[in-house]
Design an enzyme around this catalytic site. Structure first.
Site, short mmCIF file in Angstrom:
data_model
loop_
_atom_site.label_atom_id
_atom_site.label_comp_id
_atom_site.label_asym_id
_atom_site.label_seq_id
_atom_site.Cartn_x
_atom_site.Cartn_y
_atom_site.Cartn_z
N CYS A 335 32.55 -2.83 141.08
CA CYS A 335 32.72 -2.22 142.02
C CYS A 335 31.72 -3.40 143.53
O CYS A 335 32.99 -2.76 144.25
CB CYS A 335 30.64 -1.13 141.79
N ARG A 364 30.00 -8.20 128.86
CA ARG A 364 28.81 -7.32 129.04
C ARG A 364 27.98 -7.83 128.09
O ARG A 364 28.92 -8.08 126.56
CB ARG A 364 28.93 -5.86 129.22
N GLN A 382 37.43 -0.99 131.70
CA GLN A 382 37.22 0.73 132.24
C GLN A 382 38.59 0.97 133.24
O GLN A 382 38.96 -0.09 134.08
CB GLN A 382 35.50 0.15 132.93
N ASP A 384 38.98 2.54 135.92
CA ASP A 384 37.47 2.52 136.59
C ASP A 384 38.72 3.15 137.82
O ASP A 384 39.34 2.77 138.12
CB ASP A 384 37.15 1.33 137.03
N HIS A 386 36.45 3.97 142.50
CA HIS A 386 36.22 4.45 143.82
C HIS A 386 36.53 4.94 144.72
O HIS A 386 37.81 4.61 144.75
CB HIS A 386 35.14 2.84 144.10
N LYS A 466 24.36 11.98 139.70
CA LYS A 466 25.59 11.68 138.44
C LYS A 466 26.17 13.22 137.71
O LYS A 466 25.15 13.86 137.44
CB LYS A 466 25.96 10.74 137.39
N HIS A 512 31.65 6.50 142.32
CA HIS A 512 32.71 5.76 140.82
C HIS A 512 32.15 6.59 140.37
O HIS A 512 31.75 7.40 140.14
CB HIS A 512 30.77 4.68 140.57
ZN LIG Z 1 31.29 1.26 140.08
#
Ligand SMILES: [Zn+2]
Ligand SMILES: [Zn+2]
Length: 638
Positions: A335, A364, A382, A384, A386, A466, A512
């Site tokens: 992010c 992680r 991910q 991912d 945004h 979310k 996200h």
């Molecule tokens: Zn994010």
């Protein structure tokens, strides 16, 4: 004189205080027999609980999820009772309910063996058959500590000693066995009718690897034998589909202990599937108006201080690396990187929404005990993205994300979704007005797509509401993959802006979203969902060419080249082996199509086609084969 309101809206009056069981009897003998517990004003209690005042009451039976949990928890007590009888030196600790079952942790000088489990299970059956009453009593905290210490149960004494002083402790007794417990419990052990101990594993006392290792016995319990057997069958099926086993069999991936646990090595065949998945993902996102960015794997620790991760996410982050008088942090999330790209120039309201995707690999921290195949790892990618948008664009952006999610997941054969909307928790950043507007937008987006959802009131993150989407796989298991998370916090922390129509500086909204969640985990789910029988579009080897004798070698090479030319993933097996052996081997590798070439095929310029399910499609020319394959690939097996 209590008056009791029942769930059907009826009301019963009693002249004196009554137990839950009395009320059940008053309703009917069948219900009295089925009663496992009661729910008094929403609180679960034993059937012997006395009702003295006006109250709402629901009788809990094994048809209620709470009833099944009570059976499972009571079976954990039964397990502890049997263990204490058979192994008196074992000390009891805790025995909670988990999904589909329970476990109990014991301190014991050695690991329990499969033989032990059998003995324990047998003793449990005897104790259940004896139908011992389960009785509740209450003790003052310090007295309870003494009581368990005298019994030599140091762990229980420690647990009780950590309960606030002055609080009463409830104990449950069945036969000679007494355990600390909040309850409620079944009225007698005879109510436990269908259970099975499933496995033993080591577990640290209080989950801390600095503490001693305990023996954790897992079990499952159900209201009846039919449900137990159905569950055990599902377990066997899950075992058969285990992605770690299939991953090794099909040579898809490995976890290399030399490199460290929780780090995934994608082998050529696994990497082929990954590339197909990624290509599809990029194609779909491009069509949905996304752009793509590529960002580094480490960044100055200061960035993670600004984002707040260095504070509230530090438990999941690896220690920073020192270099050049700076601290560099390996990224646990993508992010802040996308935020930096945004902040690199000034944006106008006309630029928004911006949708930026990245296959972003993150790291992680995970305890080694928590690692599990591809499902729980230390490094993963991910899918991912945004979205930076204006407040008035939230709803249309969420609709777009939901459409994209369903299209993506449906392509992999997932048709059954379970959607959760989580709203504002007690501690939250952002004004009430923005929370309300954002939550309404999410709800309205879900409803406009005609989707059902469950509301998780107060279950959102502190920085925004979310949506979570769970999928159901081929054997009915649910997996949480996709998340769509609104964020009012990062734009604030990074002082993100855009210039509004009236030339004012405004904060964008950040969304996200990851649809697979983690590529590694999603791959694990896919392997189990398909049991390794990947549909043609995903299969790492789509066709295998098998020759009967070496006379067909030149023709086989011709066919191989022609099919590869068409972009198909093909292997040729020209070994000097019997054709039956070759067919068996490639079928075991789950190759969707086997092309058998003999003299006749060579002379007629055809291939004899078999499927991995053993179907014989006869001989056909390459054109006919190709049009069949094209159609199957386009359908993605759906
Ligand atoms: Zn994010
Ligand atoms: Zn209990």
């Amino acid at each position: 004189m209590p008056s009791v309101s029942l769930p059907d809206g009826s009301r019963r009056h009693f002249d004196a205080s009554v137990s839950v069981l009395d009320v059940a009897r008053d309703i009917g003998p069948g219900l009295a027999k089925a009663a496992l517990a009661g729910k008094v004003d929403g609180r679960l209690v034993d059937v012997r609980h006395e009702i003295t005042e006006d109250t709402d009451l629901a009788i809990v039976t094994d048809r209620d999820p709470e009833g099944v949990e009570i059976i499972r928890h009571s079976t954990a007590h039964l397990l502890a009772q049997a263990v204490k009888e058979l192994f008196p030196s074992a000390q009891v600790t805790i025995g909670p309910v988990i999904e589909n079952g329970f476990y109990y942790d014991f301190a014991f000088e050695r690991a329990f063996t499969p033989d032990d489990l059998e003995k324990i299970e047998k003793r449990m059956r005897e104790l259940a058959k004896a139908d011992l009453p389960v009785e509740r009593s209450v003790m003052e905290r310090d007295e309870a500590v003494e009581h368990f210490r005298d019994m030599g149960e140091e762990y229980k004494a420690e647990i009780i000693a950590s309960i606030p002083e002055g609080q009463d402790i409830s104990l449950y007794r069945q036969g000679e066995f007494v355990d600390l417990c909040r309850g409620p419990h079944i009225p007698s052990t005879g109510r436990i009718k269908a259970f099975k101990l499933t496995k033993v594993a080591g577990a640290y006392w209080r989950g801390d690897s600095d503490n001693e290792m305990l023996q954790r016995i897992y079990g499952t319990a159900w209201p009846n034998k039919e449900q137990l057997n159905a569950y055990l069958e599902q377990l066997r099926e899950a075992e058969r589909r285990d992605h770690r086993r299939i991953g090794t069999e099909l040579d898809l991936f490995s976890i290399q202990e030399d490199a460290g646990g929780g780090l995934v090595f994608w082998h050529p065949k696994g990497a082929r599937i990954r590339r197909v998945i990624e290509n599809f993902w990029f194609e779909l996102h491009e069509r949905a108006g996304y752009d793509f960015v590529v960002t580094p794997h480490i960044a100055n620790l200061e960035l993670w201080k600004t984002s707040g991760h260095a504070d509230f996410y530090s438990d999941s982050m690896y220690e920073p690396m020192e270099d050049d008088n700076q601290s560099f942090q390996l990224k646990p999330m993508n992010c802040p990187f996308h935020v930096l790209v945004y902040k690199d120039r000034l944006h106008s309201y006309r630029d928004l929404p911006l949708r930026w995707g990245e296959m972003g690999t993150v790291y992680r921290r995970e305890m080694s005990g928590a690692l599990h195949g591809l499902m729980r790892v230390r490094g993963f990618t991910q899918d991912d993205a945004h979205i930076f948008c204006r407040e008035d664009q939230i709803e249309s952006e969420i609709i777009g994300v939901l459409e994209l999610t369903l299209e993506l997941l449906e392509a992999f054969g997932f048709k059954d979704f379970d959607i959760h909307l989580s709203t504002k928790p007690e501690d939250a950043v952002g004004s009430d007005a923005i929370w309300e507007h954002a939550t309404d937008s999410l709800r309205s987006a879900i409803e406009k797509k005609g989707l059902d959802y469950t509301l998780d009131e107060g279950g959102g993150a502190f920085y925004g509401p979310k949506i979570d989407i769970k999928i159901r796989d081929a054997i009915g298991r649910q997996w949480q993959c996709s998340t769509v998370q609104l964020d009012f916090n990062l734009p604030e922390r990074f002082d993100m802006e855009y210039v509004s129509e009236s030339n004012e500086r405004r904060r964008p909204i950040m969304i996200h979203r990851a649809l697979f969640g983690s590529l590694e985990r999603f791959f694990g789910v896919l392997i189990e969902h398909y049991a390794g029988l990947f549909p043609l579009w995903l299969a790492p080897v789509q066709l295998a060419i098998l020759t009967i004798t070496e006379r067909q070698d030149p023709y086989a090479r011709e066919v191989l080249a022609a099919l590869r030319q068409k972009g198909l993933r093909v292997d040729a097996d020209l070994r000097n082996e019997k054709i039956g052996f070759k067919i068996r081997e490639h079928t075991l590798k789950r190759v969707p199509y086997l092309l058998v070439l003999g003299d006749r095929e060579m002379e007629t310029n055809t291939v004899a086609v078999r499927t991995r399910s053993g179907e014989d499609l006869g001989s056909m020319g390459l054109d006919a084969l190709l049009s069949r394959l094209d159609a199957e690939i386009a359908s993605r097996g759906n």
